[in-house]
Design a protein around this motif. Structure first.
Motif, PDB file in Angstrom:
ATOM      1  N   PRO A 230       0.859  -1.230   0.057  1.00 47.86           N
ATOM      2  CA  PRO A 230       0.202   0.108   0.031  1.00 47.86           C
ATOM      3  C   PRO A 230       1.001   1.268  -0.113  1.00 47.86           C
ATOM      4  CG  PRO A 230      -0.745  -1.542   1.496  1.00 47.86           C
ATOM      5  CD  PRO A 230       0.314  -2.273   1.118  1.00 47.86           C
ATOM      6  N   HIS A 231       1.901   1.328   0.500  1.00 44.47           N
ATOM      7  CA  HIS A 231       2.989   2.491   0.550  1.00 44.47           C
ATOM      8  C   HIS A 231       3.593   2.780  -0.927  1.00 44.47           C
ATOM      9  CE1 HIS A 231       2.824   3.200   4.736  1.00 44.47           C
ATOM     10  NE2 HIS A 231       3.530   2.058   5.149  1.00 44.47           N
ATOM     11  N   GLU A 232       3.422   1.762  -1.754  1.00 47.15           N
ATOM     12  CA  GLU A 232       3.687   2.134  -3.066  1.00 47.15           C
ATOM     13  C   GLU A 232       2.683   2.574  -3.786  1.00 47.15           C
ATOM     14  OE1 GLU A 232       5.770  -1.506  -4.865  1.00 47.15           O
ATOM     15  OE2 GLU A 232       6.973  -1.495  -3.066  1.00 47.15           O
ATOM     16  N   ARG A 233       1.552   2.750  -3.539  1.00 48.25           N
ATOM     17  CA  ARG A 233       0.351   3.356  -4.194  1.00 48.25           C
ATOM     18  C   ARG A 233      -0.174   4.795  -3.368  1.00 48.25           C
ATOM     19  NH1 ARG A 233      -1.925   1.753  -8.749  1.00 48.25           N
ATOM     20  NH2 ARG A 233      -3.839   0.702  -7.921  1.00 48.25           N
ATOM     21  N   SER A 234      -0.683   5.562  -4.241  1.00 46.07           N
ATOM     22  CA  SER A 234      -1.469   6.593  -3.423  1.00 46.07           C
ATOM     23  C   SER A 234      -2.283   6.230  -2.210  1.00 46.07           C
ATOM     24  CB  SER A 234      -1.885   7.604  -4.348  1.00 46.07           C
ATOM     25  OG  SER A 234      -3.422   7.413  -4.827  1.00 46.07           O
ATOM     26  N   HIS A 235      -2.435   7.271  -1.274  1.00 41.86           N
ATOM     27  CA  HIS A 235      -3.698   6.778  -0.322  1.00 41.86           C
ATOM     28  C   HIS A 235      -4.781   6.280  -0.869  1.00 41.86           C
ATOM     29  CE1 HIS A 235      -5.049   8.158   4.137  1.00 41.86           C
ATOM     30  NE2 HIS A 235      -5.111   6.780   3.898  1.00 41.86           N
ATOM     31  N   GLY A 236      -5.427   6.995  -1.676  1.00 37.78           N
ATOM     32  CA  GLY A 236      -6.780   6.725  -2.426  1.00 37.78           C
ATOM     33  C   GLY A 236      -6.701   5.325  -3.292  1.00 37.78           C
ATOM     34  N   GLU A 237      -5.506   5.252  -4.024  1.00 38.33           N
ATOM     35  CA  GLU A 237      -5.434   3.723  -5.002  1.00 38.33           C
ATOM     36  C   GLU A 237      -5.167   2.876  -3.929  1.00 38.33           C
ATOM     37  OE1 GLU A 237      -2.932   5.181  -8.564  1.00 38.33           O
ATOM     38  OE2 GLU A 237      -1.872   5.134  -7.002  1.00 38.33           O
ATOM     39  N   SER A 238      -4.542   2.771  -2.602  1.00 38.96           N
ATOM     40  CA  SER A 238      -4.612   1.783  -1.997  1.00 38.96           C
ATOM     41  C   SER A 238      -5.912   1.464  -1.175  1.00 38.96           C
ATOM     42  CB  SER A 238      -3.402   2.049  -0.603  1.00 38.96           C
ATOM     43  OG  SER A 238      -3.802   2.840   0.061  1.00 38.96           O
ATOM     44  N   PHE A 239      -6.657   2.342  -0.725  1.00 39.83           N
ATOM     45  CA  PHE A 239      -8.022   2.262  -0.300  1.00 39.83           C
ATOM     46  C   PHE A 239      -8.864   1.550  -1.398  1.00 39.83           C
ATOM     47  CE2 PHE A 239      -9.400   5.370   3.275  1.00 39.83           C
ATOM     48  CZ  PHE A 239      -8.168   5.283   3.877  1.00 39.83           C
ATOM     49  N   VAL A 240      -8.828   1.790  -2.708  1.00 41.40           N
ATOM     50  CA  VAL A 240      -9.557   1.099  -3.638  1.00 41.40           C
ATOM     51  C   VAL A 240      -8.836  -0.297  -3.903  1.00 41.40           C
ATOM     52  CG1 VAL A 240     -10.302   0.985  -6.038  1.00 41.40           C
ATOM     53  CG2 VAL A 240     -10.374   3.267  -4.936  1.00 41.40           C
ATOM     54  N   ASP A 241      -7.642  -0.666  -3.727  1.00 39.81           N
ATOM     55  CA  ASP A 241      -7.045  -1.966  -3.910  1.00 39.81           C
ATOM     56  C   ASP A 241      -7.725  -2.533  -2.763  1.00 39.81           C
ATOM     57  OD1 ASP A 241      -5.528  -1.215  -6.026  1.00 39.81           O
ATOM     58  OD2 ASP A 241      -3.846  -0.857  -4.880  1.00 39.81           O
ATOM     59  N   LEU A 242      -7.523  -2.262  -1.575  1.00 38.94           N
ATOM     60  CA  LEU A 242      -8.006  -2.867  -0.518  1.00 38.94           C
ATOM     61  C   LEU A 242      -9.423  -3.320  -0.521  1.00 38.94           C
ATOM     62  CD1 LEU A 242      -7.725  -3.728   2.664  1.00 38.94           C
ATOM     63  CD2 LEU A 242      -8.718  -1.438   3.196  1.00 38.94           C
ATOM     64  N   ILE A 243     -10.290  -2.461  -0.707  1.00 37.57           N
ATOM     65  CA  ILE A 243     -11.919  -2.969  -0.726  1.00 37.57           C
ATOM     66  C   ILE A 243     -12.125  -3.673  -2.012  1.00 37.57           C
ATOM     67  CG2 ILE A 243     -13.905  -1.599  -1.469  1.00 37.57           C
ATOM     68  CD1 ILE A 243     -13.030   0.450   0.202  1.00 37.57           C
ATOM     69  N   THR A 244     -11.142  -3.480  -3.059  1.00 38.15           N
ATOM     70  CA  THR A 244     -11.378  -4.542  -4.506  1.00 38.15           C
ATOM     71  C   THR A 244     -11.042  -5.937  -4.177  1.00 38.15           C
ATOM     72  OG1 THR A 244     -11.389  -2.607  -5.678  1.00 38.15           O
ATOM     73  CG2 THR A 244     -11.106  -4.847  -6.744  1.00 38.15           C
ATOM     74  N   HIS A 245      -9.723  -6.096  -3.646  1.00 41.21           N
ATOM     75  CA  HIS A 245      -9.083  -7.416  -3.371  1.00 41.21           C
ATOM     76  C   HIS A 245      -9.050  -7.933  -1.990  1.00 41.21           C
ATOM     77  CE1 HIS A 245      -7.164  -6.834  -7.567  1.00 41.21           C
ATOM     78  NE2 HIS A 245      -6.921  -5.361  -7.198  1.00 41.21           N
ATOM     79  N   ARG A 246      -9.040  -7.245  -1.134  1.00 39.36           N
ATOM     80  CA  ARG A 246      -9.229  -7.916   0.466  1.00 39.36           C
ATOM     81  C   ARG A 246     -10.537  -8.165   0.776  1.00 39.36           C
ATOM     82  NH1 ARG A 246     -10.168  -9.552   4.377  1.00 39.36           N
ATOM     83  NH2 ARG A 246      -9.159  -9.969   6.383  1.00 39.36           N
TER      84      ARG A 246
END
Length: 261
Positions: A149-165
């Protein structure tokens, strides 16, 4: 009641996992956080019903919605700073004592997974994800989009989390996720929440976002400044009314906001 109980496999979560949240009868009053309007309402009313699917909490700053969401997460077994039930790190204890004084009424079905997403402490969660990913065992990062998540923007990591996790039959508690999201990203999260609700997940969100609140079929509870917690339709929710009125006639607000003393 722990998340991931094998006995819950195959059980329909149509009635929701957490059905009601209330304050313990012997909880201390007259001090923070029990003086917050939302908490005082829970004491007066005997509790708040949580419906299946998505429930939003809205209200002005200071009414207690984030404190209530955080306490709900703690009472459900989540780490106060965020993460799953397996996250047990701590950087600085800022949570209130309310979580220890809530009584949750659980349904028959148990969630298969879950996550507490707290916008203000997600940096700490991201650091914990990186640490866990370095430990021996199955790869962890694919569940978070394949990168730290630190390699993505704050918003991108949020969307990644909700999409994949986030997945089916999960319990997800989110505190102001829109803090890191653009309007377009809010739309993407709205679509994902709708999908998760169809997959029998239960989601509780404290938010100021009129975009997220547009989710069809969601329950919207508004916390008034008096503390009363009442269900409202989308068009009457505070963030929707204020945003719509401002965009319709911004000059009317700006005259007051920017007026010379």
């Amino acid at each position: 009641m722990a998340i991931g109980d094998p006995a819950a496999e195959g059980v329909h979560a149509g009635n929701g996992f957490i059905q009601r949240v209330a304050v313990a009868p012997n909880a201390g009053t007259g001090r923070y956080p029990f003086t917050l309007p939302a908490v005082e309402h829970l004491v007066r009313s005997g509790g708040l019903r949580l419906n299946p699917g998505v429930t939003f909490l809205v209200g002005e700053n200071g009414t207690g919605k984030s404190t209530l969401v955080e306490a709900l997460a703690v009472a459900a077994g989540f780490n106060p700073e965020g993460g799953s039930q397996n996250f047990r790190f701590a950087t600085r204890a800022t949570e209130s004592s309310l979580g220890d004084q809530l009584i949750l009424t659980w349904g028959v079905a148990k969630p298969r997974t879950g996550f507490f997403l707290r916008a203000e402490s997600y940096y700490n969660v991201a650091s914990e994800i990186e640490r866990l990913a370095r430990e021996p065992g199955p790869p962890l990062l694919p569940a978070y989009g394949g990168v730290s998540p630190h390699e993505r923007s704050h918003g991108e990591s949020f969307v990644d989390l909700i999409t994949h996790r986030f997945g089916p039959r999960g319990l997800y508690i989110l505190d102001e996720p829109e803090a890191a999201l653009s309007v377009r990203s809010c739309m993407a999260v709205l679509a994902r929440l709708a999908e998760l609700a169809k997959q029998h997940s239960q989601i509780v969100v404290a938010t100021h976002s009129p975009v997220l609140l547009a989710l069809p079929g969601a329950t919207i509870y508004e916390i008034a400044e008096t503390g009363d917690i009442v269900p409202v339709p989308y068009e009457q929710a505070l963030p929707v009314r204020l945003t719509r009125d401002f965009l319709t006639a911004p000059e009317r607000y700006l005259r007051h906001l920017l007026a010379d003393d």
